[in-house]
Design a protein around this motif. Structure first.
Motif, mmCIF file in Angstrom:
data_model
loop_
_atom_site.group_PDB
_atom_site.id
_atom_site.type_symbol
_atom_site.label_atom_id
_atom_site.label_comp_id
_atom_site.label_asym_id
_atom_site.label_seq_id
_atom_site.Cartn_x
_atom_site.Cartn_y
_atom_site.Cartn_z
ATOM 1 N N PHE A 172 0.890 -1.316 0.050
ATOM 2 C CA PHE A 172 -0.009 0.031 -0.125
ATOM 3 C C PHE A 172 0.970 1.373 0.029
ATOM 4 C CE2 PHE A 172 -3.111 -2.575 2.595
ATOM 5 C CZ PHE A 172 -3.424 -3.497 1.540
ATOM 6 N N MET A 173 0.288 2.248 -0.696
ATOM 7 C CA MET A 173 1.052 3.370 -0.800
ATOM 8 C C MET A 173 0.220 4.441 0.168
ATOM 9 S SD MET A 173 3.213 2.752 -3.033
ATOM 10 C CE MET A 173 3.764 1.557 -4.286
ATOM 11 N N LEU A 174 0.506 4.406 1.229
ATOM 12 C CA LEU A 174 -0.215 5.079 2.540
ATOM 13 C C LEU A 174 1.022 5.761 3.478
ATOM 14 C CD1 LEU A 174 -3.349 2.903 3.094
ATOM 15 C CD2 LEU A 174 -3.304 4.686 1.727
ATOM 16 N N ILE A 175 0.535 6.715 3.796
ATOM 17 C CA ILE A 175 1.401 7.411 5.038
ATOM 18 C C ILE A 175 0.866 6.744 6.588
ATOM 19 C CG2 ILE A 175 2.743 9.521 5.928
ATOM 20 C CD1 ILE A 175 3.172 8.735 3.121
ATOM 21 N N PRO A 176 1.429 6.222 7.039
ATOM 22 C CA PRO A 176 0.984 5.323 8.276
ATOM 23 C C PRO A 176 0.538 6.450 9.225
ATOM 24 C CG PRO A 176 2.835 4.220 7.730
ATOM 25 C CD PRO A 176 2.677 5.546 6.831
ATOM 26 N N VAL A 177 1.115 7.627 9.706
ATOM 27 C CA VAL A 177 0.821 8.590 10.490
ATOM 28 C C VAL A 177 -0.162 9.648 10.215
ATOM 29 C CG1 VAL A 177 3.059 8.291 11.642
ATOM 30 C CG2 VAL A 177 2.960 9.891 9.941
ATOM 31 N N VAL A 202 -14.579 10.922 1.491
ATOM 32 C CA VAL A 202 -14.411 9.574 2.211
ATOM 33 C C VAL A 202 -15.761 8.904 2.638
ATOM 34 C CG1 VAL A 202 -13.296 8.320 4.163
ATOM 35 C CG2 VAL A 202 -12.205 9.846 3.030
ATOM 36 N N ARG A 203 -16.426 9.970 3.370
ATOM 37 C CA ARG A 203 -17.964 9.507 3.813
ATOM 38 C C ARG A 203 -18.774 9.108 2.630
ATOM 39 N NH1 ARG A 203 -17.130 14.069 7.325
ATOM 40 N NH2 ARG A 203 -16.526 13.344 9.463
ATOM 41 N N GLU A 204 -18.847 9.809 1.513
ATOM 42 C CA GLU A 204 -19.622 9.512 0.638
ATOM 43 C C GLU A 204 -19.228 8.139 -0.235
ATOM 44 O OE1 GLU A 204 -20.892 8.852 -3.362
ATOM 45 O OE2 GLU A 204 -18.934 9.703 -3.299
ATOM 46 N N ILE A 205 -17.980 7.852 -0.545
ATOM 47 C CA ILE A 205 -17.705 6.816 -1.042
ATOM 48 C C ILE A 205 -17.850 5.366 -0.197
ATOM 49 C CG2 ILE A 205 -15.667 5.306 -2.108
ATOM 50 C CD1 ILE A 205 -14.663 7.996 -3.229
ATOM 51 N N SER A 206 -17.459 5.697 1.179
ATOM 52 C CA SER A 206 -17.851 4.629 2.215
ATOM 53 C C SER A 206 -19.188 4.359 2.270
ATOM 54 C CB SER A 206 -17.258 5.068 3.684
ATOM 55 O OG SER A 206 -15.779 5.328 3.681
ATOM 56 N N ALA A 207 -19.865 5.393 2.275
ATOM 57 C CA ALA A 207 -21.598 4.989 2.195
ATOM 58 C C ALA A 207 -22.129 4.362 1.010
ATOM 59 C CB ALA A 207 -22.215 6.335 2.464
ATOM 60 N N ARG A 208 -21.286 4.746 -0.078
ATOM 61 C CA ARG A 208 -21.743 4.020 -1.385
ATOM 62 C C ARG A 208 -21.477 2.532 -1.408
ATOM 63 N NH1 ARG A 208 -18.956 5.854 -6.789
ATOM 64 N NH2 ARG A 208 -18.882 7.733 -5.314
ATOM 65 N N PHE A 209 -20.451 2.199 -0.952
ATOM 66 C CA PHE A 209 -19.925 0.745 -1.075
ATOM 67 C C PHE A 209 -19.823 0.079 0.337
ATOM 68 C CE2 PHE A 209 -18.077 2.906 -4.624
ATOM 69 C CZ PHE A 209 -18.230 2.170 -5.647
ATOM 70 N N ALA A 248 -9.475 8.411 11.152
ATOM 71 C CA ALA A 248 -8.727 7.360 11.847
ATOM 72 C C ALA A 248 -7.244 7.470 11.107
ATOM 73 C CB ALA A 248 -9.340 5.919 11.465
ATOM 74 N N LEU A 249 -6.327 7.284 12.141
ATOM 75 C CA LEU A 249 -4.936 6.929 11.646
ATOM 76 C C LEU A 249 -4.927 5.807 10.704
ATOM 77 C CD1 LEU A 249 -2.642 8.367 14.520
ATOM 78 C CD2 LEU A 249 -3.066 9.353 12.679
ATOM 79 N N VAL A 250 -4.282 5.968 9.921
ATOM 80 C CA VAL A 250 -3.815 4.550 8.615
ATOM 81 C C VAL A 250 -3.204 3.577 9.679
ATOM 82 C CG1 VAL A 250 -2.675 3.671 6.850
ATOM 83 C CG2 VAL A 250 -4.308 5.858 6.657
ATOM 84 N N ASP A 251 -2.309 3.936 10.444
ATOM 85 C CA ASP A 251 -1.548 3.092 11.268
ATOM 86 C C ASP A 251 -2.210 2.214 12.304
ATOM 87 O OD1 ASP A 251 1.093 1.810 11.606
ATOM 88 O OD2 ASP A 251 1.470 2.961 13.248
ATOM 89 N N ASP A 252 -3.462 2.579 12.303
ATOM 90 C CA ASP A 252 -4.335 2.032 13.518
ATOM 91 C C ASP A 252 -5.523 1.116 12.887
ATOM 92 O OD1 ASP A 252 -3.246 3.230 15.535
ATOM 93 O OD2 ASP A 252 -4.493 4.899 15.590
ATOM 94 N N LEU A 253 -5.576 0.999 11.432
ATOM 95 C CA LEU A 253 -6.442 0.177 10.813
ATOM 96 C C LEU A 253 -5.890 -1.030 10.421
ATOM 97 C CD1 LEU A 253 -7.466 3.195 8.329
ATOM 98 C CD2 LEU A 253 -8.702 2.414 10.328
ATOM 99 N N PRO A 254 -6.933 -2.224 10.503
ATOM 100 C CA PRO A 254 -6.351 -3.428 10.056
ATOM 101 C C PRO A 254 -5.880 -3.414 8.340
ATOM 102 C CG PRO A 254 -8.546 -3.546 10.861
ATOM 103 C CD PRO A 254 -8.094 -2.001 10.926
ATOM 104 N N VAL A 255 -5.226 -4.351 7.923
ATOM 105 C CA VAL A 255 -4.722 -4.412 6.591
ATOM 106 C C VAL A 255 -5.907 -4.478 5.710
ATOM 107 C CG1 VAL A 255 -3.598 -5.908 4.959
ATOM 108 C CG2 VAL A 255 -2.667 -5.500 7.110
#
Length: 506
Positions: free
Chosen positions: A86-91, A120-127, A135-142
């Protein structure tokens, strides 16, 4: 949007990674690109995404030729990519990651994080993603991190979405959820290129399948094709999809773990009073959904956890307070579940990674001097033996595909004199041909009288390899059962239940 690749050729020195590849992905289609590790699948998609420039060939979107000088231009044209790593910044938060690269600003030039949160909320609701923008990315499951990557692509209005080995780091449950998401994206009109080597996933979601071998398209197949037919196309030979092994003849317990408890950095119990043994010449598989203490258990045995109580005895020697160096010198081979973080040094060459466990002693070091000839000969031998696809022993490990990185780790660990072999997710990210090879090597270790622990979230792998199965749930062992225990009972145990059939330990 229709995608067409015509005659794409990409070379790296003398290596031709893509050799005049043609591919057509129709609008609203899930097109699977199937092939072994190192076949050229990811390279082809990196050309499409603008990360690499092809020496020959054309990229067409809706019959219009495109020229992408970089990912920015590919994204602007409607190409999105969810990378294997993943191309995410954990912090950073989810919203901050989503807006990276196309930041929106308010008057005065300040970042408009509220706009990113709303996306984020709109796409999260759609799918149905249910993701907190703050939420911090580092705290999220894979699996949730992967959804963040999908949201990033969709906020850039991706019409063609590339999934590069998307299930390599997912649990079976997360994989099933991803399949649902892919069907939802298809229904919404998104064209999907799905890169994988997992046959079950291909047959479950693909509309069409293109098979690549050694940089060339070798055929197309229907999702109705059998696993054997697909595997043969991938590898170029008949592949055994079942593990052949004789009935185990285990000896005395070699590893005895008693009342083992592990606390995390917050002093929370992650391994809860676990006891088990592994006999010489048997495979004990540890099953369970990811995150139920399997990682911390293996790390405790290896000396990688600091807050550990209980006892870990190998061949009569207590290892609980031993250093990692002492554990390795005691003859423990270890394949960690995260090869990139714990198994390899990306900046080191294949040859250097192959000597990591023995970098201070013979045969690679004598009188403080590195024996380059010995190391080179050893590395060449292991590249051939383990079919590591690379330009040579001087290739940096970080430039290898995930499966080839795993082969380097396995080659190193299985080339020592072992008293115990621990393999955590040993075939994660490997293709069918490599899985066949790894499973055979694990059984060979067992048959040499070595006690083997296999930790896997793949129930097929657990059942194929295990002589006994220990099921973990919330840090504890629900039960230890025979290797031929029915899958439905194992599934109940993985959910924390202990049916009467499994109450008696094997």
């Amino acid at each position: 949007m229709k995608l067409e690749l015509r005659g794409i050729t990409k070379r790296f020195g003398a290596l031709t990674a893509n050799d005049h590849i043609d591919l057509v992905v129709e609008a609203g289609e899930i097109h699977c690109l199937l092939g072994e590790n190192g076949a050229g699948k990811s390279t082809l998609m990196n050309v499409l995404y603008g990360l690499y420039q092809a020496e020959e060939g054309d990229i067409l979107l809706d019959d219009t030729v495109q020229h992408f000088a970089g990912p920015g231009e590919a994204m602007a044209a409607g190409i999105g990519m969810v990378h294997q790593h993943f191309m995410l910044i954990p912090v950073f938060t989810v919203a901050e990651n989503v807006m990276l690269g196309h930041e929106q600003t308010k008057l005065g030039g300040r970042l408009d994080l509220n706009a990113a949160r709303a996306q984020v909320r709109e796409i999260s609701a759609r799918f149905g993603f249910d993701i907190d923008p703050d939420a911090l990315v580092d705290d999220l499951p894979v699996g949730v991190q992967q959804r963040v990557e999908i949201i990033k692509a969709l906020t850039r209005d991706a019409k063609v979405l590339v999934f590069d080995e998307p299930t390599a780091v997912l649990t079976p449950q997360e994989t099933d959820e991803l399949m649902v998401i892919m069907r939802q994206l298809k229904a919404a009109g998104t064209s999907i290129v799905f890169i994988t080597h997992k046959l079950r996933e291909v047959r479950e979601v693909a509309d069409r399948i293109t098979v690549i071998r050694l940089g060339k398209v070798v055929g197309e197949a229907s999702p109705t094709a059998t696993n054997t037919e697909l595997a043969s196309l991938m590898v170029g030979r008949a592949v055994e999809l079942t593990v052949h092994k004789e009935v185990a003849t285990p000896g005395a317990p070699a590893l005895v773990v008693t009342d083992l408890t592990v606390l995390d950095s917050q002093n929370q119990i992650v391994v809860d009073n676990v006891s088990f043994d592994v006999k010489a010449g048997e495979v004990l598989a540890i099953a369970g959904v990811q995150g139920n203490g399997q990682t911390e258990l293996t790390e405790a045995i290896m000396g990688l956890q600091s807050k550990v109580s209980g006892s870990i005895v190998l061949d009569g020697k207590e290892l609980r307070k031993a250093s990692v160096r002492t554990v390795l010198d005691s003859g423990v081979g270890f394949v960690p579940e995260d090869r990139g973080h714990d198994g390899l040094i990306a900046e080191f060459t294949i040859a250097e990674n192959l000597m990591l466990d023995r970098s201070d002693s013979a045969p690679f070091v004598k009188a403080g001097t590195l024996q380059l000839g010995t190391l080179a000969g050893f590395a060449e031998e292991k590249i051939t033996e383990f079919d590591i696809r690379a330009q040579g022993i001087g290739t940096h490990a970080g430039r290898l595909s995930g499966g080839n990185q795993q082969k380097v780790v396995l080659a190193r660990e299985l080339s020592r004199e072992l008293r115990l072999f621990i393999a955590a997710q040993p075939t994660r990210g490997l293709d069918v041909g490599s899985i066949e090879f790894v499973h055979t090597r694990i059984v060979q270790e067992r048959d040499k009288g070595i006690p083997v622990i296999v930790v896997s979230t793949e129930l097929d792998e657990v059942v194929a390899l295990a002589d006994r199965i220990a099921v973990m749930y919330r840090g504890g062992i629900v039960g230890i059962v025979p290797g031929d225990t029915p899958r439905d009972i194992l599934g109940l145990m993985m959910a924390g239940e202990t049916p009467t059939e499994t109450e008696t330990a094997a």
